[in-house]
Write a protein that holds these residues in place. Structure first.
Motif, PDB file in Angstrom:
ATOM      1  N   ARG A 194       0.828  -1.214   0.000  1.00  0.00           N
ATOM      2  CA  ARG A 194       0.000   0.000   0.000  1.00  0.00           C
ATOM      3  C   ARG A 194       0.862   1.263   0.000  1.00  0.00           C
ATOM      4  N   PHE A 195       2.039   1.182   0.621  1.00  0.00           N
ATOM      5  CA  PHE A 195       2.921   2.351   0.736  1.00  0.00           C
ATOM      6  C   PHE A 195       4.102   2.287  -0.224  1.00  0.00           C
ATOM      7  N   GLY A 196       4.075   1.315  -1.137  1.00  0.00           N
ATOM      8  CA  GLY A 196       5.141   1.194  -2.116  1.00  0.00           C
ATOM      9  C   GLY A 196       6.457   0.720  -1.534  1.00  0.00           C
ATOM     10  N   LEU A 197       6.390  -0.080  -0.479  1.00  0.00           N
ATOM     11  CA  LEU A 197       7.595  -0.562   0.195  1.00  0.00           C
ATOM     12  C   LEU A 197       7.871  -2.006  -0.190  1.00  0.00           C
ATOM     13  N   PRO A 198       9.134  -2.391  -0.343  1.00  0.00           N
ATOM     14  CA  PRO A 198       9.471  -3.779  -0.670  1.00  0.00           C
ATOM     15  C   PRO A 198       9.115  -4.717   0.478  1.00  0.00           C
ATOM     16  N   GLN A 199       8.798  -5.949   0.161  1.00  0.00           N
ATOM     17  CA  GLN A 199       8.286  -6.892   1.150  1.00  0.00           C
ATOM     18  C   GLN A 199       9.369  -7.542   2.007  1.00  0.00           C
ATOM     19  N   VAL A 200      10.542  -7.800   1.454  1.00  0.00           N
ATOM     20  CA  VAL A 200      11.495  -8.695   2.109  1.00  0.00           C
ATOM     21  C   VAL A 200      12.364  -8.039   3.172  1.00  0.00           C
ATOM     22  N   PRO A 201      13.006  -6.889   2.922  1.00  0.00           N
ATOM     23  CA  PRO A 201      14.054  -6.437   3.848  1.00  0.00           C
ATOM     24  C   PRO A 201      13.525  -5.983   5.198  1.00  0.00           C
ATOM     25  N   PHE A 202      14.457  -5.892   6.171  1.00  0.00           N
ATOM     26  CA  PHE A 202      14.155  -5.285   7.461  1.00  0.00           C
ATOM     27  C   PHE A 202      13.903  -3.799   7.211  1.00  0.00           C
ATOM     28  N   MET A 203      12.757  -3.315   7.669  1.00  0.00           N
ATOM     29  CA  MET A 203      12.344  -1.963   7.324  1.00  0.00           C
ATOM     30  C   MET A 203      12.287  -1.069   8.563  1.00  0.00           C
ATOM     31  N   LEU A 204      13.138  -0.044   8.579  1.00  0.00           N
ATOM     32  CA  LEU A 204      13.079   1.005   9.588  1.00  0.00           C
ATOM     33  C   LEU A 204      12.087   2.074   9.144  1.00  0.00           C
ATOM     34  N   LEU A 205      11.591   2.836  10.110  1.00  0.00           N
ATOM     35  CA  LEU A 205      10.736   3.975   9.784  1.00  0.00           C
ATOM     36  C   LEU A 205      11.273   5.230  10.458  1.00  0.00           C
ATOM     37  N   PHE A 206      11.372   6.305   9.685  1.00  0.00           N
ATOM     38  CA  PHE A 206      11.619   7.650  10.205  1.00  0.00           C
ATOM     39  C   PHE A 206      10.431   8.494   9.799  1.00  0.00           C
ATOM     40  N   ALA A 207       9.846   9.243  10.745  1.00  0.00           N
ATOM     41  CA  ALA A 207       8.708  10.106  10.441  1.00  0.00           C
ATOM     42  C   ALA A 207       8.934  11.466  11.078  1.00  0.00           C
ATOM     43  N   GLY A 208       8.749  12.523  10.297  1.00  0.00           N
ATOM     44  CA  GLY A 208       8.943  13.864  10.841  1.00  0.00           C
ATOM     45  C   GLY A 208       8.999  14.903   9.743  1.00  0.00           C
ATOM     46  N   ASP A 209       9.184  16.140  10.153  1.00  0.00           N
ATOM     47  CA  ASP A 209       9.285  17.265   9.217  1.00  0.00           C
ATOM     48  C   ASP A 209      10.633  17.191   8.510  1.00  0.00           C
ATOM     49  N   LEU A 210      10.608  16.972   7.209  1.00  0.00           N
ATOM     50  CA  LEU A 210      11.836  16.785   6.435  1.00  0.00           C
ATOM     51  C   LEU A 210      12.507  18.099   6.066  1.00  0.00           C
ATOM     52  N   ARG A 211      11.957  19.215   6.547  1.00  0.00           N
ATOM     53  CA  ARG A 211      12.584  20.518   6.295  1.00  0.00           C
ATOM     54  C   ARG A 211      13.373  20.998   7.502  1.00  0.00           C
ATOM     55  N   MET A 212      13.309  20.245   8.625  1.00  0.00           N
ATOM     56  CA  MET A 212      13.915  20.696   9.875  1.00  0.00           C
ATOM     57  C   MET A 212      15.127  19.842  10.219  1.00  0.00           C
ATOM     58  N   SER A 213      16.280  20.476  10.366  1.00  0.00           N
ATOM     59  CA  SER A 213      17.497  19.720  10.662  1.00  0.00           C
ATOM     60  C   SER A 213      17.457  19.099  12.053  1.00  0.00           C
ATOM     61  N   ARG A 214      16.678  19.676  12.963  1.00  0.00           N
ATOM     62  CA  ARG A 214      16.669  19.137  14.329  1.00  0.00           C
ATOM     63  C   ARG A 214      16.047  17.746  14.403  1.00  0.00           C
TER      64      ARG A 214
END
Length: 392
Positions: A194-214
């Motif tokens: 549904r999210f266009g992610l590959p099925q096999v590998p170990f998948m990490l998630l990062f979520a946040g504002d991609l314009r902020m260096s902090r």
């Protein structure tokens, strides 16, 4: 009780707005009446017979600095005119030029300015100068707001320390962590396609504002270089004006990093990954970290992220230095390579989150309200006239 809540927005899809939304729901369930002094409020709250919505128009003057001051002036005038109508006045940080009973401290600009990762410099450019001046003004206003309230409610111990640094005494503070919807964010079926992610590998998630260096996606990407090729990363956040796709390409990680752009169904995305990484350089109390815990994900974070304080031993990995890509990479590899370890972290994370539900958070706020109301009621009672003669 007759409760007044002063904030910008009260709705479910906003961090601070969600906190206030849940407080209102709990207050209504307990039989209280609530007035919302805000620019925007959820329609279902406004429609409730015991909710009054006093809308504050946002200014059309240029710059956020001027707009926030105009909002604070308008809110302050309204509060002073109607103060006697309420048993408890709850504000959020600096939002009104008026005294309050409860001030929920979600973000302290002085803490951000002094954390060591503040990116703006007064003499660098006009934009930088504006950001520094904006921060200085907010620091002064927050000091005023904290001095003119009875109880300060920091959203984390990290924020509490920052409030104390502004001169507020610990006796006036009660820390209440933000909450999470433990029913919405829960372990469940994987939906990677549904999210266009590959099925096999170990998948990490990062979520946040991609314009902020902090938020520190750059260190996550450099850490990924230190991991094996079967570790992939899903990145959820608005891509417009983000520098990170170019960094991914320069690091040779294009096949392993998957940008999903903005995701509306974060619970489903969290059910589709194997771990959550959150090395924010500065964070008062990240809701997304609590959501990952509730989803039963192994969480890898750092001490500079306010939510790290809720992670009990065995419920997540907390590193010391947000900029240490090698240490972050090693922590990722341990979780990715040891299935039993990852499973135990996720199970314990879910247990921690059960004590951080929105309902539990809202009930803690109502307890503070009741304490404030009881003190005010006691102060309004006439003193006992001990010198009066006893009538027989």
């Amino acid at each position: 009780m007759r409760i007044l809540i002063v904030t910008h927005v009260v709705r479910k899809n906003d961090g601070q707005g969600r906190v206030n939304y849940e407080i209102v729901q709990a207050a209504l369930a307990a039989g209280h009446t609530v007035t919302l002094l805000a620019a925007e409020a959820a329609a279902e709250l406004v429609a409730h017979p015991r909710v009054r919505f006093a809308r504050v128009a946002t200014s059309r003057l240029p710059t956020r600095l001027v707009q926030y001051q105009m909002f604070a002036l308008r809110c302050g005038a309204w509060v002073r005119a109607h103060r006697n109508e309420f048993d408890v006045v709850h504000v959020n940080g600096f939002i009104a030029w008026a005294r309050s009973d409860v001030n929920a401290a979600h973000f302290v600009h002085d803490g951000w300015y002094r954390c060591g990762f503040y990116p703006f410099r007064l003499q660098h450019s006009f934009y930088h100068a504006y950001q520094v001046i904006y921060t200085w003004l907010n620091i002064a206003c927050e000091k005023w707001a904290f001095r003119h309230t009875e109880v300060i409610v920091p959203v984390s111990q990290k924020v509490a320390a920052e409030v104390r640094a502004l001169g507020a005494g610990a006796a006036r503070m009660q820390v209440i962590h933000n909450g999470v919807d433990v029913d919405e964010f829960r372990p469940g079926a994987c939906e990677r396609a549904r999210f266009g992610l590959p099925q096999v590998p170990f998948m990490l998630l990062f979520a946040g504002d991609l314009r902020m260096s902090r938020k520190n996606l750059d260190t996550v990407l450099h850490a990924l270089v230190h991991t094996s090729a079967d570790v992939h990363l899903a990145v959820a956040g608005i891509l417009h004006n983000s520098p990170y796709p170019a960094l991914v390409e320069s690091l040779g990680l294009s096949a392993r990093v998957h940008f999903t752009d903005m995701v509306m169904d974060m619970p489903a995305l969290m059910r589709s990954v194997d771990a959550f990484v959150f090395p924010s350089r500065y964070e008062p109390m990240g809701l997304v970290l609590l959501e990952a815990l509730s989803a039963g994900l192994p969480v890898i974070t750092v001490r500079t992220a306010g939510g790290a304080e809720v992670i009990a031993p065995g419920s997540g990995v907390v590193l010391d230095d947000p900029n240490d890509a090698a240490a972050l990479g090693a922590a990722i590899m341990r979780v990715a390579s040891d299935t039993d370890y990852a499973r135990s972290l996720g199970t314990r994370a879910r247990e921690v989150a059960q004590n951080l539900s929105w309902q539990a958070m809202a009930e803690r706020y109502l307890t503070v309200y009741e304490q404030v109301h009881a003190r005010r009621a006691a102060q309004s009672l006439p003193p006992a006239c001990a010198s009066e003669p006893v009538k027989l």
